[in-house]
Design an enzyme around this catalytic site. Structure first.
Site, PDB file in Angstrom:
ATOM      1  N   GLU A 125      -1.552  -1.554  -6.196  1.00 32.62           N
ATOM      2  CA  GLU A 125      -2.769  -0.978  -6.744  1.00 32.62           C
ATOM      3  C   GLU A 125      -2.491  -0.423  -8.135  1.00 32.62           C
ATOM      4  OE1 GLU A 125      -5.352   0.909  -3.214  1.00 32.62           O
ATOM      5  OE2 GLU A 125      -3.309   1.651  -3.314  1.00 32.62           O
ATOM      6  N   ASP A 184      -3.355   1.238   7.153  1.00 32.18           N
ATOM      7  CA  ASP A 184      -2.527   0.967   5.979  1.00 32.18           C
ATOM      8  C   ASP A 184      -2.186  -0.510   5.855  1.00 32.18           C
ATOM      9  OD1 ASP A 184      -2.547   3.668   5.387  1.00 32.18           O
ATOM     10  OD2 ASP A 184      -0.721   4.069   6.530  1.00 32.18           O
ATOM     11  N   ASP A 210       0.848  -1.188   0.000  1.00 30.98           N
ATOM     12  CA  ASP A 210       0.000   0.000   0.000  1.00 30.98           C
ATOM     13  C   ASP A 210       0.883   1.237   0.000  1.00 30.98           C
ATOM     14  OD1 ASP A 210      -2.555   1.446   0.333  1.00 30.98           O
ATOM     15  OD2 ASP A 210      -1.732   1.974   2.288  1.00 30.98           O
TER      16      ASP A 210
END
Ligand SMILES: [Zn+2]
Length: 299
Positions: free
Chosen positions: A184, A263, A100
């Site tokens: 991501e 997170d 992340d």
């Protein structure tokens, strides 16, 4: 850069023409002009002669081309070599990681590793503001102004070099450690509104992810991009939506009781999405293979 900004839907100006003052480069591609490293540690380039150089890494093979760039009064030689693909391959690793990227920390991994933001950037930013102010106080066209502009450029260059260095080292470390890397997909993120805070670091993250992606690919690692929507909001254990504002740092799930840092929860969710995505593709490929083999035996 101009076109990329358009796809990201960020306000941009028109592309600027690069002024001769800022930037100059020559590319040597002809075998005879490429030159070679002399035993005395100097670089010989045809038509230019010997240049004193500092080499930043060893293992230089045969050059396929050489680019000499002038950036802010300094000369850089980029010695580009063809290296066989197999030399980048790493021994397989069963370790998986979801990453992340964030604002509070540079990155949080699904195994709990936290990568801090490089702090020295802030110091440089402050110096930059001071230097820029000094430029604006100088008279246009004066030699003092030129000098001040040089200082601003120097600081920009330093920031860029540090950022590149940081990104290269971090991506190398990740690729060396993990066999499966899930992140991501920021291209999707760019199109979705409402996660505005994440845009702040867009450019820096894009550069980092592209370094990670090509290093992973040449090392033979599995590199998976997943849809970023909802990764901060869903519970990584049971997929219940646990609504959080930007300031909420914790994921406490009322459904399954999972209580972890925000997170870390995102990183775990990213890994979970990556796993199911890779299982899907594996299932599809094995189905295709099954069909292929059964039709083979049938025919
Ligand atoms: Zn839960």
């Amino acid at each position: 850069m101009f076109f990329r900004n358009i796809t990201y839907k960020v306000k941009v100006g028109m592309p600027r023409f690069k002024s001769k003052k800022n930037y100059n480069s020559i590319k040597f591609t002809m075998p005879r002009s490429i030159g070679k490293l002399r035993k005395n540690g100097k670089l010989y380039l045809h038509g230019i002669g010997e240049l004193r150089i500092k080499i930043s890494r060893d293992n230089i093979g045969v050059f396929s081309y050489v680019i000499v760039k002038r950036i802010n009064k300094k000369y850089y030689a980029f010695l580009c070599c063809d290296i066989p693909y197999s030399e980048f391959k790493l021994p397989p690793s069963t370790k998986e990681v979801g990453i992340d990227l964030g604002l509070k920390y540079y990155a949080v991994y699904s195994d709990g590793t936290v990568i801090d933001n490089p702090r020295n950037f802030q110091k440089e930013q402050k110096k930059l503001r001071v230097a820029q102010r000094s430029v604006s106080r100088k008279k246009k066209g004066s030699s003092n102004r030129k000098k001040a502009v040089g200082i601003v450029r120097g600081i920009h260059e330093k920031i860029r070099n540090r950022r590149e260095d940081f990104q290269h080292k971090l991506s190398r470390e990740i690729v060396n450690t993990y066999g499966t890397i899930v992140v991501e997909d920021l291209n999707i993120l760019g199109l979705s509104k409402g996660i505005l805070a994440k845009h702040v670091n867009d450019a820096a993250w894009g550069g980092f992810l592209s370094k990670l992606s090509y290093k992973a690919e040449s090392a033979g690692r599995l590199f998976i991009k997943v849809n970023p929507s909802g990764t901060t909001q869903r519970c990584s254990r049971c997929s219940t939506v646990v609504a959080k504002a930007l300031a909420d740092r914790w994921n406490s799930c009322p459904a399954c009781g999972l209580s972890v840092d925000r997170d870390l929860n995102s990183a775990l969710e990213i890994l979970r999405l990556g796993r199911s995505q890779s299982r899907l593709t594996q299932a599809v490929t094995s189905n295709v293979l099954d069909e292929a083999t059964s039709s083979n035996t049938g025919g």
